[in-house]
Design an enzyme around this catalytic site. Structure first.
Site, PDB file in Angstrom:
ATOM      1  N   SER A 154       0.866  -1.189   0.000  1.00  0.00           N
ATOM      2  CA  SER A 154       0.000   0.000   0.000  1.00  0.00           C
ATOM      3  C   SER A 154       0.895   1.229   0.000  1.00  0.00           C
ATOM      4  O   SER A 154       2.066   1.143   0.405  1.00  0.00           O
ATOM      5  CB  SER A 154      -0.862  -0.008   1.268  1.00  0.00           C
ATOM      6  OG  SER A 154      -1.481   1.251   1.455  1.00  0.00           O
ATOM      7  N   TYR A 167      -2.929  -1.257  10.521  1.00  0.00           N
ATOM      8  CA  TYR A 167      -2.826  -1.444   9.058  1.00  0.00           C
ATOM      9  C   TYR A 167      -1.482  -0.903   8.549  1.00  0.00           C
ATOM     10  O   TYR A 167      -0.770  -1.585   7.797  1.00  0.00           O
ATOM     11  CB  TYR A 167      -3.996  -0.726   8.381  1.00  0.00           C
ATOM     12  CG  TYR A 167      -4.056  -0.894   6.876  1.00  0.00           C
ATOM     13  CD1 TYR A 167      -4.655  -2.021   6.307  1.00  0.00           C
ATOM     14  CD2 TYR A 167      -3.536   0.070   6.020  1.00  0.00           C
ATOM     15  CE1 TYR A 167      -4.722  -2.169   4.925  1.00  0.00           C
ATOM     16  CE2 TYR A 167      -3.607  -0.066   4.642  1.00  0.00           C
ATOM     17  CZ  TYR A 167      -4.202  -1.188   4.095  1.00  0.00           C
ATOM     18  OH  TYR A 167      -4.269  -1.334   2.728  1.00  0.00           O
TER      19      TYR A 167
END
Ligand code: NAD
Length: 269
Positions: A154, A167
């Site tokens: 990401s 996350y």
């Protein structure tokens, strides 16, 4: 016409929706047999719909239930794939999720759940893939590499994300897992790279694009001024899985419309 990934087999984790579904379709269109992984019975219909599209487009694959955070299930998925298709050439470690919370209220369960899927899942699947790549080695005519792993990371492997510490920590971990494995296995012709998506329109970030106001707000973070789609990621995954990228190893490839370019500085900060 010979397709780029003909005769190769790819496992794509978390492929019953979103980016994983898109990547499975792109790899299948490039000729790979695809193992469309999903985690629980509730996601079976989604995985079967992806499989139906793959087969309808002339591709080949299976839908396979396995929780990537379970060592026993991951081992079985790889063993079954080898018995169905003979070997595994490509692993796309895509499964991932969020359990967001202000840090002072974050529970250990929220922390462990996200790390368990996003990071431990990539460890377990990569280890099984590498064992199979080492067993088979490079076969002339198959691929220049013994195997290819694509980690779905990401932009949050480099952009901090308040309210999402679990996350962001998982994706930061994915970055150094990828680079350490790439360094460890390069001499044995195993290539490992990451795709770092920016904002791609999928169920994981629905609240960021489902109203015009939310989308407008999101676009202030994207210099290229559009949200990404799963084909943007699928195209890069096919390239990373193919011999066209044979000299690319240990790279984080940002597919983000420029989200990592500090857009706040566009007008001089
Ligand atoms: P998504 O929610 O559609 O996909 C995530 C998939 O992971 C789902 O299909 C889910 O069933 C699966 N999954 C969850 N737990 C699992 C488990 N234990 N075992 C196997 N599969 C499991 O969202 P998405 O946007 O397609 O996300 C895919 C990946 O891309 C994730 O790793 C996510 O972090 C990453 N990503 C997405 C974006 C984005 O903008 N959409 C941006 C950056 C990174």
């Amino acid at each position: 016409m010979e397709k780029k990934l003909s005769g190769q087999t790819a496992i794509i984790t978390g492929a019953s929706s979103g980016i994983g579904a898109g990547v499975a379709k792109s790899l299948a269109a490039a000729g790979a047999n695809v193992v469309i992984n999903y985690p629980v019975a509730g996601a079976k219909a989604g995985a079967e719909a992806v499989l139906e599209e793959v087969i309808g487009a002339g591709g080949n694959g299976v839908a396979y239930c396995c929780d990537v955070s379970s060592e026993a299930e991951v081992k079985k998925m790889f063993a079954d794939t080898v018995s169905f298709f003979g070997t595994v050439d490509i692993l796309v470690n895509n499964a991932g999720l969020q359990r967001d919370a202000a840090f002072e209220t974050m529970t250990l369960e929220q922390w462990n759940f996200v790390l368990g899927v996003n990071l431990t899942g990539q460890f377990l699947c990569s280890r099984e893939a590498i064992r199979e790549f080492l067993r088979r080695g490079v076969e002339p005519g198959r691929s220049r590499a013994a195997g290819k792993i694509i980690q779905m990371s990401s932009v949050h492997e480099v952009i901090p994300w308040a309210g999402h510490a679990n996350y962001a920590a998982s994706k930061g971990g994915v970055m150094l897992l990828m680079k350490s494995l790439a360094q460890e296995f390069a001499s044995r012709k195993i290539r490992i790279n990451s795709i770092c998506p920016g904002a791609i329109q999928t169920p994981i970030n629905r609240q960021a694009w489902e109203t015009p106001e939310a989308l407008q707000e999101l676009l202030t973070l994207i210099p290229y001024q559009r949200i990404g789609n799963v084909e943007d990621i699928g195209n890069v995954a096919v390239w990373l899985a193919s011999d066209e990228s044979d000299y690319v190893n240990g790279a984080s490839i940002f597919v983000d419309g420029g989200m990592t370019l500090y857009p706040g500085f566009t007008t001089n900060g």
